[in-house]
Write a protein that holds these residues in place. Structure first.
Motif, PDB file in Angstrom:
ATOM      1  N   PRO A  33      21.845  84.697  33.754  1.00 29.49           N
ATOM      2  CA  PRO A  33      23.318  84.654  33.456  1.00 29.49           C
ATOM      3  C   PRO A  33      24.027  83.435  33.922  1.00 29.49           C
ATOM      4  CG  PRO A  33      22.880  85.850  35.566  1.00 29.49           C
ATOM      5  CD  PRO A  33      21.501  85.212  35.045  1.00 29.49           C
ATOM      6  N   ASN A  34      23.440  82.292  34.432  1.00 24.99           N
ATOM      7  CA  ASN A  34      24.240  81.096  34.776  1.00 24.99           C
ATOM      8  C   ASN A  34      24.043  79.994  33.901  1.00 24.99           C
ATOM      9  OD1 ASN A  34      25.035  81.960  37.382  1.00 24.99           O
ATOM     10  ND2 ASN A  34      22.869  81.584  38.219  1.00 24.99           N
ATOM     11  N   VAL A  35      25.296  80.145  32.753  1.00 21.05           N
ATOM     12  CA  VAL A  35      25.068  79.199  31.640  1.00 21.05           C
ATOM     13  C   VAL A  35      26.311  78.420  31.379  1.00 21.05           C
ATOM     14  CG1 VAL A  35      23.627  80.758  30.322  1.00 21.05           C
ATOM     15  CG2 VAL A  35      26.082  81.187  30.076  1.00 21.05           C
ATOM     16  N   TYR A  89      30.321  86.472  23.090  1.00 18.83           N
ATOM     17  CA  TYR A  89      29.489  87.895  23.625  1.00 18.83           C
ATOM     18  C   TYR A  89      28.028  87.060  23.866  1.00 18.83           C
ATOM     19  CZ  TYR A  89      27.149  91.981  24.081  1.00 18.83           C
ATOM     20  OH  TYR A  89      26.263  92.974  24.527  1.00 18.83           O
ATOM     21  N   MET A  90      27.721  87.636  25.119  1.00 20.66           N
ATOM     22  CA  MET A  90      26.442  87.237  25.383  1.00 20.66           C
ATOM     23  C   MET A  90      25.640  88.115  26.347  1.00 20.66           C
ATOM     24  SD  MET A  90      24.948  83.495  27.125  1.00 20.66           S
ATOM     25  CE  MET A  90      23.363  83.432  27.019  1.00 20.66           C
ATOM     26  N   ASP A  91      24.175  88.517  26.166  1.00 18.52           N
ATOM     27  CA  ASP A  91      23.497  89.291  26.970  1.00 18.52           C
ATOM     28  C   ASP A  91      22.117  88.471  27.409  1.00 18.52           C
ATOM     29  OD1 ASP A  91      22.220  89.685  24.703  1.00 18.52           O
ATOM     30  OD2 ASP A  91      22.865  91.684  24.693  1.00 18.52           O
ATOM     31  N   SER A  92      21.134  88.964  27.733  1.00 17.35           N
ATOM     32  CA  SER A  92      19.845  88.519  28.116  1.00 17.35           C
ATOM     33  C   SER A  92      19.044  88.127  26.556  1.00 17.35           C
ATOM     34  CB  SER A  92      19.001  89.162  29.050  1.00 17.35           C
ATOM     35  OG  SER A  92      18.849  90.533  28.369  1.00 17.35           O
ATOM     36  N   THR A  93      19.365  88.498  25.797  1.00 15.77           N
ATOM     37  CA  THR A  93      18.730  88.606  24.490  1.00 15.77           C
ATOM     38  C   THR A  93      19.176  87.334  23.440  1.00 15.77           C
ATOM     39  OG1 THR A  93      20.284  90.063  23.256  1.00 15.77           O
ATOM     40  CG2 THR A  93      18.161  91.046  24.568  1.00 15.77           C
ATOM     41  N   GLY A  94      20.577  87.021  23.925  1.00 18.42           N
ATOM     42  CA  GLY A  94      21.149  86.011  23.039  1.00 18.42           C
ATOM     43  C   GLY A  94      22.557  86.285  23.117  1.00 18.42           C
ATOM     44  N   PHE A 124      26.059  91.746  30.895  1.00 18.28           N
ATOM     45  CA  PHE A 124      26.720  91.285  29.830  1.00 18.28           C
ATOM     46  C   PHE A 124      27.427  90.173  30.390  1.00 18.28           C
ATOM     47  CE2 PHE A 124      26.151  95.783  29.104  1.00 18.28           C
ATOM     48  CZ  PHE A 124      25.536  96.129  27.855  1.00 18.28           C
ATOM     49  N   LEU A 125      27.875  89.204  29.466  1.00 14.23           N
ATOM     50  CA  LEU A 125      28.898  88.059  29.722  1.00 14.23           C
ATOM     51  C   LEU A 125      29.780  88.081  28.499  1.00 14.23           C
ATOM     52  CD1 LEU A 125      29.858  85.756  31.273  1.00 14.23           C
ATOM     53  CD2 LEU A 125      27.953  84.291  30.478  1.00 14.23           C
ATOM     54  N   ASP A 126      31.021  87.833  28.655  1.00 14.31           N
ATOM     55  CA  ASP A 126      31.960  87.529  27.707  1.00 14.31           C
ATOM     56  C   ASP A 126      32.692  86.192  28.134  1.00 14.31           C
ATOM     57  OD1 ASP A 126      31.347  89.890  26.280  1.00 14.31           O
ATOM     58  OD2 ASP A 126      32.842  90.923  26.988  1.00 14.31           O
ATOM     59  N   LEU A 127      32.869  85.300  27.229  1.00 18.02           N
ATOM     60  CA  LEU A 127      33.601  83.958  27.315  1.00 18.02           C
ATOM     61  C   LEU A 127      34.962  84.591  26.621  1.00 18.02           C
ATOM     62  CD1 LEU A 127      34.150  81.465  28.074  1.00 18.02           C
ATOM     63  CD2 LEU A 127      33.212  80.598  26.202  1.00 18.02           C
ATOM     64  N   CYS A 128      36.052  84.801  27.719  1.00 16.22           N
ATOM     65  CA  CYS A 128      37.157  85.101  26.979  1.00 16.22           C
ATOM     66  C   CYS A 128      38.407  84.071  27.130  1.00 16.22           C
ATOM     67  CB  CYS A 128      38.041  86.500  27.610  1.00 16.22           C
ATOM     68  SG  CYS A 128      36.466  87.838  27.543  1.00 16.22           S
ATOM     69  N   ARG A 129      39.424  84.111  26.413  1.00 18.95           N
ATOM     70  CA  ARG A 129      40.579  83.392  26.430  1.00 18.95           C
ATOM     71  C   ARG A 129      41.867  84.287  26.542  1.00 18.95           C
ATOM     72  NH1 ARG A 129      41.273  79.833  21.261  1.00 18.95           N
ATOM     73  NH2 ARG A 129      41.796  81.438  19.662  1.00 18.95           N
ATOM     74  N   GLY A 130      42.958  83.549  27.282  1.00 22.16           N
ATOM     75  CA  GLY A 130      44.131  84.105  27.113  1.00 22.16           C
ATOM     76  C   GLY A 130      44.344  84.889  28.726  1.00 22.16           C
TER      77      GLY A 130
END
Length: 205
Positions: A87-89, A64-69, A49-55
């Protein structure tokens, strides 16, 4: 928020992110309406999983992102685009506003089947600062020049008031000190005993 306050917050947050990951921490300055790109990189290709967070606490999720979208939050819908292969985006955020000013974090997660816990790994940080375009002033001068002149005038006035206050206080202090330590000049009556002594000598004779 004033420009000075914004810069102080920027320096503080940049210091925090630089301590966490000095190789990928950076401050990005943008103007309202522009686009910024946040690069998320990891060497562990097994991240699920990959979360682009702020704060500062990485609690406010943007995407919110995973291998499916990927799924952006409603506030960023139609403004966030993804480029690259998971995972490199790269995340591109369009139509920036001052409300987008914040540190952004790439947080990778992987489920551990042994401990049944999610292991998190941050893949870098970016502190985004979005400045509103205030344009020019009414007399045609740039807004920054007008602000500098106003700040200079206010500084001169405050300095003059402070200097006058110091001079007035010093004058009052000198006046009170002079009155306090001035010797009292009271006339003293000195008893004259010469006549009395002379009469006593006359009577003895």
């Amino acid at each position: 928020m004033s420009a000075v306050g914004l810069k102080l917050v920027t320096l503080l947050c940049f210091s925090c992110t630089a301590l966490s990951d000095p190789e990928r921490s950076q401050v990005v300055w943008k103007k309202a309406g522009e686009t910024t790109t946040i690069e998320c990189r990891t060497s562990d290709m097994t991240q699920e999983f990959l979360d682009l967070c702020r704060g500062l606490c990485e609690t406010d999720k943007v995407v919110y992102m995973d291998s499916t979208g990927f799924k952006p939050l409603p506030a960023f819908k139609d403004r966030v685009h993804v480029h690259g292969v998971y995972p490199n985006v790269d995340f591109s955020i369009e139509n920036l506003t001052s409300a987008d000013t914040a540190p952004y974090w790439c947080v990778y997660k992987k489920w551990d089947m042994v401990t049944n816990k999610v292991n998190e790994k941050s893949g870098g940080s970016v502190y985004l600062v979005v400045e509103e375009d205030r344009g020019g002033s009414a007399d045609g001068k740039p807004a920054c020049e007008t602000d500098q002149q106003t700040l200079l005038l206010v500084t001169v006035v405050i300095s003059a008031v402070v200097l006058f206050g110091f001079m007035l206080g010093f004058f009052l202090w000198i006046t009170l000190k002079t009155k306090t330590f001035r010797p009292s000049e009271k006339s003293r009556r000195v008893p004259n005993n010469e006549v009395y002594e002379d009469m006593r000598s006359t009577l003895r004779r």
